[in-house]
Design a protein around this motif. Structure first.
Motif, PDB file in Angstrom:
ATOM      1  N   ARG A  21       0.852  -1.179   0.000  1.00  0.00           N
ATOM      2  CA  ARG A  21       0.000   0.000   0.000  1.00  0.00           C
ATOM      3  C   ARG A  21       0.885   1.223   0.000  1.00  0.00           C
ATOM      4  N   GLU A  22       0.319   2.321  -0.394  1.00  0.00           N
ATOM      5  CA  GLU A  22       1.035   3.578  -0.209  1.00  0.00           C
ATOM      6  C   GLU A  22       0.963   3.926   1.277  1.00  0.00           C
ATOM      7  N   MET A  23       2.075   4.347   1.832  1.00  0.00           N
ATOM      8  CA  MET A  23       2.057   4.725   3.237  1.00  0.00           C
ATOM      9  C   MET A  23       1.176   5.947   3.432  1.00  0.00           C
ATOM     10  N   LEU A  24       0.491   5.954   4.560  1.00  0.00           N
ATOM     11  CA  LEU A  24      -0.370   7.078   4.893  1.00  0.00           C
ATOM     12  C   LEU A  24       0.343   7.996   5.866  1.00  0.00           C
ATOM     13  N   GLY A  25      -0.138   9.200   5.964  1.00  0.00           N
ATOM     14  CA  GLY A  25       0.376  10.137   6.983  1.00  0.00           C
ATOM     15  C   GLY A  25       1.795  10.556   6.700  1.00  0.00           C
ATOM     16  N   SER A  26       2.748   9.739   7.162  1.00  0.00           N
ATOM     17  CA  SER A  26       4.138  10.163   7.094  1.00  0.00           C
ATOM     18  C   SER A  26       4.708  10.181   5.698  1.00  0.00           C
ATOM     19  N   THR A  46      -3.345  -6.001  11.406  1.00  0.00           N
ATOM     20  CA  THR A  46      -4.174  -5.949  10.194  1.00  0.00           C
ATOM     21  C   THR A  46      -4.660  -4.544   9.908  1.00  0.00           C
ATOM     22  N   VAL A  47      -4.113  -3.569  10.638  1.00  0.00           N
ATOM     23  CA  VAL A  47      -4.749  -2.250  10.617  1.00  0.00           C
ATOM     24  C   VAL A  47      -3.849  -1.109  10.155  1.00  0.00           C
ATOM     25  N   SER A  48      -2.569  -1.344   9.990  1.00  0.00           N
ATOM     26  CA  SER A  48      -1.686  -0.237   9.609  1.00  0.00           C
ATOM     27  C   SER A  48      -1.435  -0.250   8.107  1.00  0.00           C
ATOM     28  N   PRO A  49      -0.979   0.876   7.559  1.00  0.00           N
ATOM     29  CA  PRO A  49      -0.444   0.846   6.196  1.00  0.00           C
ATOM     30  C   PRO A  49       0.862   0.062   6.181  1.00  0.00           C
ATOM     31  N   THR A  50       1.424  -0.124   5.018  1.00  0.00           N
ATOM     32  CA  THR A  50       2.718  -0.784   4.884  1.00  0.00           C
ATOM     33  C   THR A  50       3.815   0.274   4.875  1.00  0.00           C
ATOM     34  N   TYR A  51       4.832   0.057   5.715  1.00  0.00           N
ATOM     35  CA  TYR A  51       5.947   0.985   5.857  1.00  0.00           C
ATOM     36  C   TYR A  51       7.226   0.324   5.358  1.00  0.00           C
ATOM     37  N   ARG A  52       8.261   1.139   5.155  1.00  0.00           N
ATOM     38  CA  ARG A  52       9.550   0.639   4.690  1.00  0.00           C
ATOM     39  C   ARG A  52      10.684   1.191   5.543  1.00  0.00           C
ATOM     40  N   PHE A  53      11.778   0.430   5.624  1.00  0.00           N
ATOM     41  CA  PHE A  53      13.006   0.899   6.260  1.00  0.00           C
ATOM     42  C   PHE A  53      14.175   0.146   5.651  1.00  0.00           C
ATOM     43  N   ARG A  54      15.386   0.557   6.014  1.00  0.00           N
ATOM     44  CA  ARG A  54      16.583  -0.168   5.600  1.00  0.00           C
ATOM     45  C   ARG A  54      17.496  -0.357   6.796  1.00  0.00           C
ATOM     46  N   THR A  55      18.167  -1.480   6.826  1.00  0.00           N
ATOM     47  CA  THR A  55      19.170  -1.743   7.847  1.00  0.00           C
ATOM     48  C   THR A  55      20.501  -1.119   7.430  1.00  0.00           C
ATOM     49  N   MET A  56      21.390  -0.970   8.390  1.00  0.00           N
ATOM     50  CA  MET A  56      22.712  -0.441   8.109  1.00  0.00           C
ATOM     51  C   MET A  56      23.582  -1.531   7.483  1.00  0.00           C
TER      52      MET A  56
END
Length: 266
Positions: free
Chosen positions: A7-12, A118-128
């Motif tokens: 999904r497209e992230m919401l809010g942030s 089951t309730v949040s948008p999908t978010y992304r991050f990266r590890t170092m």
């Protein structure tokens, strides 16, 4: 379990290109509203241990049976999602909890996506990365507050695609007394510290005197809001070292603020 639904992230993540507009700054002037159930407006990432293989997901809000686990997988793959449990602890203000989940055993230098229950948008991050074989950058600062200048700084910083942000004290200026002020800081950070690739930017910090009731030479109980979310790395003294693989160590000091294990510093 199937791979994460995209999904497209919401809010942030919405409108980074337009976030320098007046609408974004006007939001900061709205009357503060405490987070509601399944409201992830305070969501942020941090680390307690090696940033090459872990990530801590945290947010503040009421308890929710729909948000008791985190599903995560490598971004852009067909990997089966893994699941980690969410733990809660009290937030100093009534009826709110700190929700936290530490992902471990991650691959260094890798992008991940995750979803809360089951309730949040999908978010992304990266590890170092595991080795410093190529350049990376991070941003650092302090004395933030929650006004327009702090938001503008966040927006400019996020555009640099930093690996993380390191804030050297005096985050919200809650002075250990104002939960709404501290939560507004987290909301501002969550909303704007998202890079152009829509990755959340992890936050590390030191404690400053404006996190503490009475400022200097006080005990841990006088920094209730700050330590409600940063006690994972500052579980006894409010200073320490975070090692990034074998190539970087951040020494984080406490400016002689709360002291050790609830005691006082002399």
């Amino acid at each position: 379990m199937s791979r994460l639904h995209r999904r497209e992230m919401l809010g942030s993540s919405i409108g980074l290109a337009a976030s320098l507009g007046m609408g974004s700054l006007a939001w900061a002037k709205d009357a503060f509203q405490s987070p509601s159930k399944n409201d992830f407006s305070t969501l942020f990432l941090t680390w307690w241990t090696d940033p090459t293989t872990t990530m801590v997901i945290q947010w503040v809000g009421p308890e929710s049976p729909e948000a008791q686990s985190v599903s995560y997988a490598r971004h852009g793959t067909q990997d089966k999602a893994q699941t980690a449990s969410v733990r809660t602890k009290p937030f100093p203000d009534k009826d709110l909890k700190v929700h936290r989940c530490e992902l471990e055993g991650l691959e260094p230098g890798t992008e991940y996506e995750f979803r809360i229950g089951t309730v949040s948008p999908t978010y992304r991050f990266r590890t170092m990365p595991s080795k410093a074989t190529k350049t990376f950058q991070f941003v650092t600062g302090g004395d933030c507050g929650i006004g327009d200048a702090a938001i503008r700084n966040n927006i400019i910083a996020a555009k640099q695609e930093p690996a993380f942000a390191f804030i050297g004290g005096d985050l919200a200026y809650d002075n250990g007394k104002s939960g709404p002020t501290f939560l507004r800081f987290l909301q501002n950070y969550s909303r704007h510290m998202v890079d152009p690739q829509r990755r959340l930017i992890p936050m590390l910090s030191c404690i400053g005197n404006h996190e503490v009731q009475g400022g200097f030479r006080r005990s841990r109980v006088h920094a209730p809001y700050y330590l409600s979310v940063f006690d994972g790395i500052y579980d006894d003294p409010t200073y320490g070292v975070l090692d990034f693989g074998d190539y970087l160590s951040l020494v984080m000091l406490d400016s002689v603020v709360p002291g050790r294990a609830g005691g006082r510093l002399s």
